[in-house]
Scaffold this motif. Sequence first.
Motif, PDB file in Angstrom:
ATOM      1  N   ILE A  18       0.873  -1.167   0.000  1.00 50.05           N
ATOM      2  CA  ILE A  18       0.000   0.000   0.000  1.00 50.05           C
ATOM      3  C   ILE A  18       0.911   1.218   0.000  1.00 50.05           C
ATOM      4  O   ILE A  18       1.927   1.245   0.692  1.00 50.05           O
ATOM      5  CB  ILE A  18      -0.925   0.010   1.236  1.00 50.05           C
ATOM      6  N   ILE A  19       0.564   2.224  -0.790  1.00 51.34           N
ATOM      7  CA  ILE A  19       1.353   3.443  -0.849  1.00 51.34           C
ATOM      8  C   ILE A  19       0.723   4.472   0.085  1.00 51.34           C
ATOM      9  O   ILE A  19      -0.468   4.755  -0.017  1.00 51.34           O
ATOM     10  CB  ILE A  19       1.417   4.014  -2.281  1.00 51.34           C
ATOM     11  N   TYR A  20       1.538   4.981   1.005  1.00 48.86           N
ATOM     12  CA  TYR A  20       1.098   6.028   1.922  1.00 48.86           C
ATOM     13  C   TYR A  20       1.859   7.308   1.614  1.00 48.86           C
ATOM     14  O   TYR A  20       3.023   7.266   1.215  1.00 48.86           O
ATOM     15  CB  TYR A  20       1.366   5.643   3.388  1.00 48.86           C
ATOM     16  N   GLU A  21       1.184   8.435   1.822  1.00 46.33           N
ATOM     17  CA  GLU A  21       1.834   9.735   1.672  1.00 46.33           C
ATOM     18  C   GLU A  21       1.864  10.424   3.028  1.00 46.33           C
ATOM     19  O   GLU A  21       0.863  10.461   3.746  1.00 46.33           O
ATOM     20  CB  GLU A  21       1.076  10.616   0.687  1.00 46.33           C
ATOM     21  N   ASN A  22       3.030  10.953   3.388  1.00 46.02           N
ATOM     22  CA  ASN A  22       3.182  11.709   4.620  1.00 46.02           C
ATOM     23  C   ASN A  22       4.067  12.917   4.321  1.00 46.02           C
ATOM     24  O   ASN A  22       5.243  12.755   4.012  1.00 46.02           O
ATOM     25  CB  ASN A  22       3.796  10.851   5.722  1.00 46.02           C
ATOM     26  N   LYS A  23       3.479  14.090   4.352  1.00 46.91           N
ATOM     27  CA  LYS A  23       4.197  15.350   4.108  1.00 46.91           C
ATOM     28  C   LYS A  23       4.909  15.345   2.754  1.00 46.91           C
ATOM     29  O   LYS A  23       6.066  15.744   2.633  1.00 46.91           O
ATOM     30  CB  LYS A  23       5.186  15.650   5.227  1.00 46.91           C
TER      31      LYS A  23
END
Length: 138
Positions: free
Chosen positions: A86-91
């Motif tokens: 799963i691809i997560y985005e953080n900042k």
Amino acid sequence: MRYVYILVALIGLVGCKNKVDKLDLPYLNGYWEIEKVTFPDGSEKEYVVNTSIDYIEINDLKGYRKKVQPNFSGTYITSNDAELFIIYENKGVFTLNYKTELSEWHEKIVNLSENNFTVLSEENIKYHYKRFQPINIE
């Protein structure tokens, strides 16, 4: 005055850092081969010939990666094993989060373009990939 020019140049270099955009994520789809690995101490290992390559497929922010072996006929030998992620985005930083029956790990996408991408592992190892170009023998 000279120090001002140096400071401006350094800020410019930092500002030119590759940034991955969400619109670039579909570039991950397809066949990729490892080009080199950069270790935390700066040493590198180059891969000139790869007997197996990675096939990556994403849809929205979910996907999988599996190892395949290209044939001279243009087909691929593969198993049913796949690493789901799963691809997560953080900042503004995109991370591939893998989970298998045996392990969990994360890789930050450092840069991504149509023909290259680099990920950074939790161990601070950079994996550099290039788009696979099949060998055409005709």
